[in-house]
Motif scaffolding. Structure first.
Motif, PDB file in Angstrom:
ATOM      1  N   ARG A  43       0.912  -1.197   0.077  1.00 11.91           N
ATOM      2  CA  ARG A  43       0.193   0.080  -0.019  1.00 11.91           C
ATOM      3  C   ARG A  43       0.756   1.304  -0.077  1.00 11.91           C
ATOM      4  O   ARG A  43       0.174   2.519  -0.127  1.00 11.91           O
ATOM      5  CB  ARG A  43      -0.936  -0.104   1.154  1.00 11.91           C
ATOM      6  CG  ARG A  43      -2.216  -0.886   1.195  1.00 11.91           C
ATOM      7  CD  ARG A  43      -3.058  -0.724   2.145  1.00 11.91           C
ATOM      8  NE  ARG A  43      -2.663  -0.940   3.519  1.00 11.91           N
ATOM      9  CZ  ARG A  43      -2.385  -1.749   4.180  1.00 11.91           C
ATOM     10  NH1 ARG A  43      -2.800  -2.912   3.760  1.00 11.91           N
ATOM     11  NH2 ARG A  43      -1.774  -1.824   5.569  1.00 11.91           N
ATOM     12  N   ARG A  44       2.150   1.146   0.101  1.00  9.43           N
ATOM     13  CA  ARG A  44       2.797   2.336   0.319  1.00  9.43           C
ATOM     14  C   ARG A  44       4.291   2.084  -0.433  1.00  9.43           C
ATOM     15  O   ARG A  44       5.325   2.409  -0.254  1.00  9.43           O
ATOM     16  CB  ARG A  44       3.164   2.543   1.925  1.00  9.43           C
ATOM     17  CG  ARG A  44       2.434   3.003   2.691  1.00  9.43           C
ATOM     18  CD  ARG A  44       2.363   3.217   4.235  1.00  9.43           C
ATOM     19  NE  ARG A  44       1.732   3.716   5.027  1.00  9.43           N
ATOM     20  CZ  ARG A  44       0.561   3.138   5.317  1.00  9.43           C
ATOM     21  NH1 ARG A  44       0.310   1.851   5.013  1.00  9.43           N
ATOM     22  NH2 ARG A  44      -0.272   3.877   6.035  1.00  9.43           N
ATOM     23  N   ASN A  45       4.064   1.635  -1.741  1.00  4.82           N
ATOM     24  CA  ASN A  45       5.225   1.415  -2.818  1.00  4.82           C
ATOM     25  C   ASN A  45       6.292   0.433  -2.253  1.00  4.82           C
ATOM     26  O   ASN A  45       7.399   1.075  -2.475  1.00  4.82           O
ATOM     27  CB  ASN A  45       5.812   2.805  -3.104  1.00  4.82           C
ATOM     28  CG  ASN A  45       4.726   3.778  -3.866  1.00  4.82           C
ATOM     29  OD1 ASN A  45       4.088   3.132  -4.508  1.00  4.82           O
ATOM     30  ND2 ASN A  45       4.585   4.900  -3.540  1.00  4.82           N
ATOM     31  N   GLU A  46       5.878  -0.286  -1.380  1.00  6.46           N
ATOM     32  CA  GLU A  46       6.885  -1.266  -0.977  1.00  6.46           C
ATOM     33  C   GLU A  46       7.526  -2.224  -2.019  1.00  6.46           C
ATOM     34  O   GLU A  46       8.662  -2.799  -1.594  1.00  6.46           O
ATOM     35  CB  GLU A  46       6.324  -2.350   0.345  1.00  6.46           C
ATOM     36  CG  GLU A  46       6.030  -1.563   1.556  1.00  6.46           C
ATOM     37  CD  GLU A  46       4.866  -0.848   1.599  1.00  6.46           C
ATOM     38  OE1 GLU A  46       4.059  -0.912   0.531  1.00  6.46           O
ATOM     39  OE2 GLU A  46       4.168  -0.921   2.725  1.00  6.46           O
ATOM     40  N   GLY A  47       6.991  -2.198  -3.091  1.00  9.05           N
ATOM     41  CA  GLY A  47       7.673  -3.270  -4.129  1.00  9.05           C
ATOM     42  C   GLY A  47       7.168  -2.845  -5.247  1.00  9.05           C
ATOM     43  O   GLY A  47       6.565  -2.026  -5.839  1.00  9.05           O
ATOM     44  N   VAL A  48       8.181  -3.369  -6.517  1.00  5.31           N
ATOM     45  CA  VAL A  48       7.825  -3.453  -7.925  1.00  5.31           C
ATOM     46  C   VAL A  48       7.600  -4.900  -8.497  1.00  5.31           C
ATOM     47  O   VAL A  48       7.321  -4.796  -9.632  1.00  5.31           O
ATOM     48  CB  VAL A  48       9.216  -2.939  -8.428  1.00  5.31           C
ATOM     49  CG1 VAL A  48       9.535  -1.351  -8.103  1.00  5.31           C
ATOM     50  CG2 VAL A  48      10.577  -3.788  -8.067  1.00  5.31           C
ATOM     51  N   SER A  49       7.687  -5.859  -7.810  1.00  3.83           N
ATOM     52  CA  SER A  49       7.311  -6.995  -8.053  1.00  3.83           C
ATOM     53  C   SER A  49       7.063  -8.313  -7.017  1.00  3.83           C
ATOM     54  O   SER A  49       7.312  -7.908  -5.688  1.00  3.83           O
ATOM     55  CB  SER A  49       8.395  -7.862  -8.815  1.00  3.83           C
ATOM     56  OG  SER A  49       8.438  -9.172  -8.969  1.00  3.83           O
TER      57      SER A  49
END
Lengths: 93, 332
Positions: A43-49
């Protein structure tokens, strides 16, 4: 009751690192597991994949095997570079 | 707190000499701050207590969505509405992290949900109070989430790995909740006389229930002593409550509103605020199911679960059908 299976969730963070286990969740299938993982764990841009793996498919070492598996490495200190002292005059090594 | 008065099932905290060799080794690991992971040996009472504590904590997050959800459609601006939706969604996420942590101990999600719906499992007393005005959304973020943070930060160091890791994630997200609440209170406090009165009214109604969140004094409790020995309770209820009062009073001063407690005053000698007696009869009554909203909250949860039943079944049936088709194709 027909409980949805459990999935383990792995996220690659923004920094080009390996996927890392972040937790688990329930979902009926892999596609929904990815969608739910998006909502629950990024929910807070923790990942790209995202990787999702059925928890039942994970094979883990047993806590009781810890000694047999890992103890042999303890005596092999020569695997670390610091085991070999270098003369002060030798550079770039 | 989010988990209040957790029963450990023990009568006394046993000395090391009275423990089995397995238990001694277990306690020694805890004493050495080595985390316990799900597949490792643990005493049954530790497992059962953790299931009780973590599921109660999870239920609190989920039921805690209801009083705030009440105001999503009536938030005063689109910005406040978007923020409140994000906050309530976080609470749902927190519940899911915690249910997952509890499941590693061998209890199923459906079992935990069934226990909540049957009234066998508790959730925090605080969520049985109504949200009557928009200011209550500010007061909840500021006070209830503030109290939750107070309790959850020490739990990041608790002995059970999955619980500690869930707490780390939750604490990172929780401080947004507290700040958005205080931000609502700030706007009201800087507003018209009527708005300032709303902020004061919300504080009047939420202050004492927030102090009750920490639970009664547990200085004499065998359950608290056992939980402390297992490092699943890090600080006492009274210590946490005092810290909360000390940190919150100056924040109210800044807002220009006052705690509804004539006995509240700074004690220079102790270096803490003294505060008035808490009405524990009210707390016990709410815990027993007789708070202002207990029945309504549980009814809403059960209805949501039952109304969603066909969706869960349909998704599972779809997944099974797709899997069967894929298997048939692979054979052909």
């Amino acid at each position: 009751m027909n409980e949805w299976p459990l999935w383990e969730i792995f996220i690659r963070s923004q920094h080009g690192l390996a996927h890392k286990h972040v937790g688990s969740l329930h979902a009926p299938d892999a596609e929904m597991a990815v969608k739910n993982a998006r909502d629950v764990y990024t929910r807070r841009n923790e990942g790209v994949s995202i990787w999702v793996v059925r928890s039942a498919d994970i094979v883990a070492s047993a806590p009781g095997d810890k000694e047999a598996l890992f103890e042999p490495a303890n005596s092999k200190v020569y695997r670390h570079p610091t085991f070999f002292p270098m003369p002060d005059d030798v550079k770039h090594i | 707190m989010y988990a209040q008065m957790v029963d450990t099932g023990v009568k006394t905290v046993r000395a090391v000499a009275e423990m089995s060799p397995e238990e001694q080794a277990f306690q020694a690991r805890i004493d050495a701050d080595i985390k316990i992971e799900p597949k490792e040996w643990m005493p049954d009472a530790y497992r059962r207590t953790l299931i009780r504590q973590i599921s109660q904590h999870a239920h609190s997050e989920i039921v805690g969505m209801l009083p705030e959800g009440n105001w999503i459609t009536r938030a005063p601006t689109l910005k406040r509405k978007a923020i409140l939706m994000a906050k309530v969604q976080d609470e749902g996420g927190h519940g899911l992290y915690l249910y997952s942590a509890a499941e590693t101990l061998g209890v199923s999600r459906d079992q935990m949900v069934a226990d909540l719906h049957a009234g066998r499992a508790k959730y925090s007393s605080i969520f049985n109070y109504p949200t009557l005005t928009w200011a209550d959304i500010g007061a909840i973020g500021w006070l209830v989430d503030g109290a939750a943070i107070m309790n959850q930060i020490p739990l990041c160091r608790c002995s059970f790995g999955p619980y500690a890791r869930a707490m780390v994630r939750i604490c990172k997200e929780e401080s947004f909740h507290q700040r958005q609440g205080y931000d609502i209170m700030l706007s009201l406090a800087r507003g018209t006389g009527e708005q300032k009165a709303m902020a004061q009214d919300a504080l009047n109604r939420w202050w004492w229930p927030s102090l009750m969140m920490f639970g009664p004094s547990d200085a004499e409790s065998v359950h608290s002593a056992q939980s402390a020995a297992w490092k699943i309770k890090i600080l006492s209820n009274d210590e946490l409550r005092q810290r909360f009062v000390d940190q919150t009073v100056p924040q109210a001063d800044y807002l220009g509103i006052t705690m509804p407690d004539p006995d509240l005053k700074w004690n220079a000698e102790r270096g803490h605020y003294d505060f008035g007696a808490i009405d524990w009869a009210e707390f016990q009554n709410v815990i027993k199911g007789n708070g202002p909203c207990n029945r309504h909250r549980l009814r809403t949860r059960v209805k949501a679960w039952e109304d969603g039943g066909w969706v869960r079944d349909a998704a599972m049936a779809h997944a099974e059908k797709q899997a069967a088709r894929a298997a048939a194709k692979a054979v052909a």
